[in-house]
Design a protein around this motif. Structure first.
Motif, mmCIF file in Angstrom:
data_model
loop_
_atom_site.group_PDB
_atom_site.id
_atom_site.type_symbol
_atom_site.label_atom_id
_atom_site.label_comp_id
_atom_site.label_asym_id
_atom_site.label_seq_id
_atom_site.Cartn_x
_atom_site.Cartn_y
_atom_site.Cartn_z
ATOM 1 N N LEU A 20 0.738 -1.101 0.000
ATOM 2 C CA LEU A 20 0.070 -0.063 0.160
ATOM 3 C C LEU A 20 0.828 1.178 0.066
ATOM 4 O O LEU A 20 0.661 2.276 -0.607
ATOM 5 C CB LEU A 20 -0.943 0.185 1.152
ATOM 6 C CG LEU A 20 -2.023 -1.135 1.305
ATOM 7 C CD1 LEU A 20 -2.862 -0.841 2.507
ATOM 8 C CD2 LEU A 20 -3.010 -0.789 -0.187
ATOM 9 N N ARG A 72 -3.843 11.757 8.765
ATOM 10 C CA ARG A 72 -4.604 12.643 7.534
ATOM 11 C C ARG A 72 -3.751 12.946 6.510
ATOM 12 O O ARG A 72 -4.349 13.073 5.160
ATOM 13 C CB ARG A 72 -4.942 14.010 7.974
ATOM 14 C CG ARG A 72 -6.318 13.589 9.125
ATOM 15 C CD ARG A 72 -6.700 15.073 9.386
ATOM 16 N NE ARG A 72 -7.982 15.091 10.444
ATOM 17 C CZ ARG A 72 -9.541 14.739 10.063
ATOM 18 N NH1 ARG A 72 -9.661 14.743 8.778
ATOM 19 N NH2 ARG A 72 -10.206 14.505 10.908
ATOM 20 N N ASP A 123 -1.681 12.607 2.962
ATOM 21 C CA ASP A 123 -2.001 11.895 1.910
ATOM 22 C C ASP A 123 -1.015 10.927 1.551
ATOM 23 O O ASP A 123 -1.365 9.882 0.840
ATOM 24 C CB ASP A 123 -2.431 12.829 0.757
ATOM 25 C CG ASP A 123 -1.105 13.611 0.411
ATOM 26 O OD1 ASP A 123 0.183 13.591 1.067
ATOM 27 O OD2 ASP A 123 -1.105 14.261 -0.800
ATOM 28 N N ARG A 172 -0.896 5.825 3.942
ATOM 29 C CA ARG A 172 -1.906 4.962 3.535
ATOM 30 C C ARG A 172 -2.730 3.927 4.359
ATOM 31 O O ARG A 172 -3.847 3.734 4.032
ATOM 32 C CB ARG A 172 -1.387 4.180 2.480
ATOM 33 C CG ARG A 172 -0.729 4.897 1.138
ATOM 34 C CD ARG A 172 -1.491 5.839 0.476
ATOM 35 N NE ARG A 172 -0.782 6.805 -0.183
ATOM 36 C CZ ARG A 172 -0.339 6.695 -1.615
ATOM 37 N NH1 ARG A 172 -0.593 5.289 -2.047
ATOM 38 N NH2 ARG A 172 0.102 7.556 -2.121
ATOM 39 N N ALA A 173 -2.256 3.943 5.561
ATOM 40 C CA ALA A 173 -2.844 2.921 6.560
ATOM 41 C C ALA A 173 -2.392 3.065 7.971
ATOM 42 O O ALA A 173 -1.374 3.704 8.076
ATOM 43 C CB ALA A 173 -2.846 1.387 5.883
ATOM 44 N N ALA A 190 -9.333 7.612 10.627
ATOM 45 C CA ALA A 190 -8.929 7.073 9.285
ATOM 46 C C ALA A 190 -9.989 6.716 8.670
ATOM 47 O O ALA A 190 -10.004 6.648 7.370
ATOM 48 C CB ALA A 190 -8.329 5.510 10.042
ATOM 49 N N CYS A 196 -10.937 9.489 6.542
ATOM 50 C CA CYS A 196 -9.730 9.487 5.479
ATOM 51 C C CYS A 196 -10.141 8.476 4.649
ATOM 52 O O CYS A 196 -9.304 8.439 3.519
ATOM 53 C CB CYS A 196 -8.659 9.833 6.033
ATOM 54 S SG CYS A 196 -8.354 11.255 6.981
ATOM 55 N N LYS A 234 -9.131 5.369 4.988
ATOM 56 C CA LYS A 234 -7.850 4.613 5.278
ATOM 57 C C LYS A 234 -8.029 3.202 5.847
ATOM 58 O O LYS A 234 -8.497 3.266 6.938
ATOM 59 C CB LYS A 234 -6.692 5.318 5.800
ATOM 60 C CG LYS A 234 -6.244 6.514 4.881
ATOM 61 C CD LYS A 234 -5.334 7.369 5.505
ATOM 62 C CE LYS A 234 -5.039 8.724 4.727
ATOM 63 N NZ LYS A 234 -3.785 9.475 4.907
ATOM 64 N N LYS A 235 -7.428 2.129 5.598
ATOM 65 C CA LYS A 235 -7.371 0.852 6.262
ATOM 66 C C LYS A 235 -6.704 0.976 7.459
ATOM 67 O O LYS A 235 -5.679 1.659 7.820
ATOM 68 C CB LYS A 235 -6.546 -0.082 5.591
ATOM 69 C CG LYS A 235 -6.722 -1.519 5.916
ATOM 70 C CD LYS A 235 -7.789 -2.225 5.914
ATOM 71 C CE LYS A 235 -7.803 -3.508 6.483
ATOM 72 N NZ LYS A 235 -6.952 -4.504 5.603
ATOM 73 N N THR A 236 -7.491 0.420 8.477
ATOM 74 C CA THR A 236 -7.032 0.219 10.119
ATOM 75 C C THR A 236 -6.994 -1.056 10.323
ATOM 76 O O THR A 236 -7.986 -1.784 9.936
ATOM 77 C CB THR A 236 -7.834 1.135 10.865
ATOM 78 O OG1 THR A 236 -9.126 0.734 10.714
ATOM 79 C CG2 THR A 236 -7.707 2.533 10.570
#
Length: 453
Positions: free
Chosen positions: A120, A194, A196, A199-200, A217, A220, A222-224
């Motif tokens: 990612l 936050r 950009d 990615r995670a 997340a 935004c 985004k994977k967590t």
């Protein structure tokens, strides 16, 4: 300022100035640039470097264990075992990452179609103090082997451990900036999430921290992965060897001085043996030896921080006020460090903090169940769902009961533990996602479909 303090004697070891927004921006950009090259490296090249980290961990285990001992109070023999386990997870992913992320061919109407697993990018890890090396490595080894870059925001009371981990990757020859420590407080985490180029995010910590990280997340997109608290049930059926299981129960409770998410916390005992088990449990707790964490004979020392000790004591007092009986301990020790007496509470019921909340320290809750069915109901009557265990002479019955536990990790006649070969994580308020095994390395990849006419 970020302060490193010895919890056993309350001595300040060193301080660091927290990094400002400009330095954080620089590190994130450096991590992203490093990732663009790292993602193209072969699994064999990554594995060679990861094995060097494992070698360095073993070579330096005495000094790294000592660092954990003085900075967060971990008993030395447990600190040595933690370093060795970190080396194991490095070797494990060096061996199997390529196999876990091999492209999978799928027959469709295409002339060729397959699934690939692409990294990612920059992954932020927000990690806790209680296992200051293991928690980091069980994230870092799979994430880096998958081709990601890593940023570590470690707990603010273990900055020396965080920097020592970064140095291991540098000394092993990993590309510059591919693994970096951010010396920042909790208030700076949101801006990092936050960004950009991040990615995670993965977090191991409290339920409250998990909610905050997940909210940001999620906003935004985004994977967590969240590994949060636990109030693990330890079910004891009437056919056990009481003395032997009571000894195991104390061991399960006092791992890391009780400061472990998967330490057993609620001991749910069949009424037929409850009194005998309670007596044996108290005696084993009473025999534990307090001392300096560096001493080989020490079984438990200080908790990590004074505020955590005070919070634990408030939970104990509230449970006693609500009707629990204190069979042992129940108060802070007269000591300059963050020390608390090994404590056993009996007659614990739902509604008491000792039942409903996570007790993160050397306090055990004994709960009486009139039947196996009630034991299961009490075990699942929790907001948490990380681990749990069943103890019985009838392993088939134990397995059937364990399958009904609402937890991510269920053990029969064994203390709940993490293992690189098995997925680790929870359900309910204990979080979501998995670490370790094939499932852990596939959390932070793009599972990409390729379809070719």
């Amino acid at each position: 300022m970020i302060e490193s303090r010895n919890p056993y004697n309350n001595e300040v070891l060193t301080t660091y100035e927290a990094e400002d927004a400009g330095r954080i921006e620089q590190k994130i950009n450096q991590a992203h640039e490093a990732f663009l090259d790292w993602r193209r490296r072969s699994f064999d090249e990554r594995a060679g470097l990861m094995r060097k980290v494992a070698d360095l961990l073993r070579e330096r285990k005495e000094s790294l264990a000592q660092l954990m001992t003085v900075e967060m109070g971990k008993v030395r023999r447990e600190a040595i075992a933690e370093v060795e386990k970190c080396a194991w997870v490095c070797d494990y992913y060096a061996t199997y990452a390529g196999q876990f992320l091999t492209e999978e061919v799928v027959r469709t109407d295409a002339s060729r179609s397959y699934v690939r697993f692409a990294p990612l990018g920059v992954v932020l890890a927000v990690m806790p103090w209680n296992f200051p090396f293991w928690q980091v490595f069980r994230f870092a080894a799979p994430s880096l082997m998958a081709g990601n870059a890593a940023l570590l925001k470690h707990a603010s009371n273990v900055p020396q451990c965080a920097l020592a981990i970064e140095k291991l990757f540098v000394d092993a020859g990993f590309p510059e900036h591919i693994f970096q420590t951010l010396l920042i407080g909790a208030g700076a985490v949101e801006a990092v999430i936050r960004h950009d180029k991040v990615r995670a995010v993965t977090l191991t910590g409290s339920e409250a921290a998990g909610r905050k990280v997940a909210a940001v997340a999620g906003e935004c997109l985004k994977k967590t992965v969240l590994e949060l608290g636990g109030s693990d049930p330890f079910i004891v059926l009437p056919d056990v060897d009481i003395e032997a299981v009571a000894a195991k129960a104390v061991q399960a409770r006092m791992i890391n001085n009780g400061q472990s998410c998967i330490a057993a916390k609620r001991f749910i005992v069949h009424a037929g043996i409850y009194d005998s088990f309670a007596e044996a449990f108290v005696e084993h707790m009473r025999k534990l030896r307090f001392g300096k964490p560096e001493d080989e004979a020490t079984d438990y020392a200080a908790m990590a921080r004074h505020d955590l000790r005070d919070e634990l004591h408030a939970q104990v007092q509230a449970s006693i006020k609500a009707g629990a009986t204190c069979l042992l301990g129940g108060k802070p020790m007269e000591h300059p460090g963050a020390c608390y007496e090994p404590t056993v509470l009996a007659g614990v019921l739902p509604g008491m903090p000792a039942f409903d909340e996570e007790l993160f320290g050397p306090v055990a809750a004994l709960i009486k169940a009139s039947s196996t069915e009630e034991a299961l109901q009490l075990a699942n009557r929790s907001a948490y769902g990380l681990g749990g265990s069943v103890w019985t002479a009838d392993t088939l019955k134990g397995e059937q009961l364990a399958q009904q536990l609402e937890v991510g990790c269920a053990f029969v006649n064994g203390i709940v533990k993490s293992d690189p070969r098995l997925p680790f994580g929870g359900v309910k308020h204990s979080g979501y996602g998995r670490e370790l095994s094939i499932f852990g390395i596939r959390e932070f990849v793009n599972i990409q479909t390729l379809w070719i006419a």
